[in-house]
Design an enzyme around this catalytic site. Structure first.
Site, PDB file in Angstrom:
ATOM      1  N   LYS A   1      30.802   3.198 -39.559  1.00  0.00           N
ATOM      2  CA  LYS A   1      31.065   2.922 -38.141  1.00  0.00           C
ATOM      3  C   LYS A   1      32.433   2.264 -37.978  1.00  0.00           C
ATOM      4  O   LYS A   1      33.217   2.628 -37.096  1.00  0.00           O
ATOM      5  CB  LYS A   1      29.951   2.024 -37.564  1.00  0.00           C
ATOM      6  CG  LYS A   1      28.638   2.769 -37.387  1.00  0.00           C
ATOM      7  CD  LYS A   1      27.431   1.870 -37.138  1.00  0.00           C
ATOM      8  CE  LYS A   1      26.163   2.715 -37.175  1.00  0.00           C
ATOM      9  NZ  LYS A   1      24.912   1.965 -37.018  1.00  0.00           N
TER      10      LYS A   1
ATOM     11  N   GLN B   1      23.378  -4.131 -36.667  1.00  0.00           N
ATOM     12  CA  GLN B   1      22.716  -3.106 -37.477  1.00  0.00           C
ATOM     13  C   GLN B   1      21.246  -3.464 -37.691  1.00  0.00           C
ATOM     14  O   GLN B   1      20.907  -4.605 -38.030  1.00  0.00           O
ATOM     15  CB  GLN B   1      23.451  -2.973 -38.833  1.00  0.00           C
ATOM     16  CG  GLN B   1      22.956  -1.852 -39.727  1.00  0.00           C
ATOM     17  CD  GLN B   1      23.218  -0.450 -39.170  1.00  0.00           C
ATOM     18  OE1 GLN B   1      24.090  -0.257 -38.330  1.00  0.00           O
ATOM     19  NE2 GLN B   1      22.446   0.510 -39.623  1.00  0.00           N
TER      20      GLN B   1
ATOM     21  N   ASP C   1      24.798   0.422 -28.391  1.00  0.00           N
ATOM     22  CA  ASP C   1      23.652   1.070 -29.042  1.00  0.00           C
ATOM     23  C   ASP C   1      22.657   1.603 -28.002  1.00  0.00           C
ATOM     24  O   ASP C   1      21.766   2.377 -28.343  1.00  0.00           O
ATOM     25  CB  ASP C   1      22.926   0.023 -29.893  1.00  0.00           C
ATOM     26  CG  ASP C   1      22.853   0.412 -31.351  1.00  0.00           C
ATOM     27  OD1 ASP C   1      23.193   1.560 -31.678  1.00  0.00           O
ATOM     28  OD2 ASP C   1      22.452  -0.440 -32.157  1.00  0.00           O
TER      29      ASP C   1
HETATM   30  N1  GUN Z   1      19.902   1.449 -38.033  1.00  0.00           N
HETATM   31  C1  GUN Z   1      19.658   2.773 -38.160  1.00  0.00           C
HETATM   32  N2  GUN Z   1      20.077   3.440 -37.067  1.00  0.00           N
HETATM   33  C2  GUN Z   1      20.597   2.518 -36.240  1.00  0.00           C
HETATM   34  C3  GUN Z   1      21.208   2.599 -34.954  1.00  0.00           C
HETATM   35  O1  GUN Z   1      21.338   3.653 -34.336  1.00  0.00           O
HETATM   36  N3  GUN Z   1      21.615   1.412 -34.436  1.00  0.00           N
HETATM   37  C4  GUN Z   1      21.464   0.227 -35.092  1.00  0.00           C
HETATM   38  N4  GUN Z   1      21.895  -0.885 -34.484  1.00  0.00           N
HETATM   39  N5  GUN Z   1      20.912   0.130 -36.270  1.00  0.00           N
HETATM   40  C5  GUN Z   1      20.485   1.266 -36.847  1.00  0.00           C
END
Ligand code: GUN
Length: 303
Positions: A55, A99, A122
């Protein structure tokens, strides 16, 4: 024997990332604003580390600022809340991504709801989810947004089509259903208690599978010519002990019947991070009241 178009998520995400980089450059040139994405990782889960690094790298490559916060697994809920509030107040940070999953001693919901909705890239805050339901402009969670972009890319006219969504999670099933409804599809949400799932799936022009069950959807569940979007990522055992990633759909069988299908890996996955960049750009523009920069919500045609 017909064979489906293989939807190449990597290629599609690179088209999207190119469009995002152009808009980010326009935002900087016209308004001297650089979108900033803060990522927060608690603990050292290797998969989460890989996702978060990816990311950050994608944000930087798109011309954005990336602010990374790596916290020890022992971080208290209160300390994490303090950091989230600091990021909420930092004007250089337009998007905040914590995350998931978080360590068990931290209440995930308390953290997600502490993120300022304007910075909720998100799309997981209840206000974002509520705005999607109510029809307002919202930050939409990234995987559902990626699914819709891929569907629109291979099916130019989806109004009136029957879309069946397998799974009702807050992360994928519910938002993707609402997005398909916004596109004027007739949407059926199916789940573990749905009766005669194979027959229901066979009536779907668009089938989105997001249940987390390896190869549950069989080839004879697919309507000939249907678009199949496989959100599942499941590791199944192999004789060499390494395991193999498969989706929720029996890909080999389904690809003989479907009109278009996403592979796993390489389908929906690559779109998720690119859509996070769409949201970060959108959040930056909204926070500054900027309307003259394009937010890419559809994929541009292939060159
Ligand atoms: N962990 C796995 N997929 C995601 C996501 O789309 N967002 C976040 N914040 N954590 C994740």
């Amino acid at each position: 024997m017909s064979s489906a178009i293989i939807i190449d998520g990597k290629e599609a995400s690179s088209r999207l990332k190119t469009a995002i980089a152009i808009s980010v450059a326009a935002l900087k040139a016209k308004h001297n604003i650089v979108p900033g994405l803060a990522t927060v990782l608690v603990g050292e889960d290797p998969a989460s580390q890989v996702y978060v690094r990816s990311k950050q790298k994608t944000a930087t490559a798109a011309g954005m600022n990336s602010f990374q916060h790596d916290l020890p697994v022992t971080t208290s809920q209160n300390d994490l809340l303090v950091l989230v509030r600091k990021l909420n107040a930092n004007p250089a940070v337009h998007g905040i991504l914590v995350q998931l999953p978080l360590p068990k001693h931290i209440d995930q919901f308390a953290i997600i709801t502490a993120i300022a909705p304007a910075k909720d890239v998100d799309g997981l805050h209840p206000e974002s989810a509520g705005r999607l339901l109510a029809g307002g402009d919202s930050l939409v969670s990234c995987t559902p947004m990626g699914c819709i972009m891929l569907i629109n890319d291979v099916m130019p006219a989806i109004a009136g089509k029957h879309a069946v969504v397998l799974g009702r999670s807050i992360l994928v099933g519910k938002p993707v259903s609402l997005l398909l409804l916004n596109e004027n599809c007739t949407v059926t949400m199916a789940h573990s208690k749905t009766q005669d799932l194979p027959a229901l799936c066979r009536s779907a022009d668009i089938l989105v599978a997001a249940v987390g069950k390896a190869e549950m959807v069989k080839g004879d569940w697919i309507k000939p010519g249907a678009t199949v979007i496989d959100v599942g990522i499941n590791r199944i055992p192999t004789p060499d002990g390494k395991g193999r990633l498969v989706g929720d759909v029996d890909y080999l069988a389904a690809s003989k019947v479907a009109g278009a299908i996403t592979p796993v890996p390489g389908g929906v996955g690559p779109m998720t991070i690119a859509c996070l960049m769409v949201n970060t750009l959108k959040a930056a523009c909204q926070q500054h009241g900027i309307k003259d920069v394009t937010i890419p919500l559809r994929l541009l045609p292939k060159a």
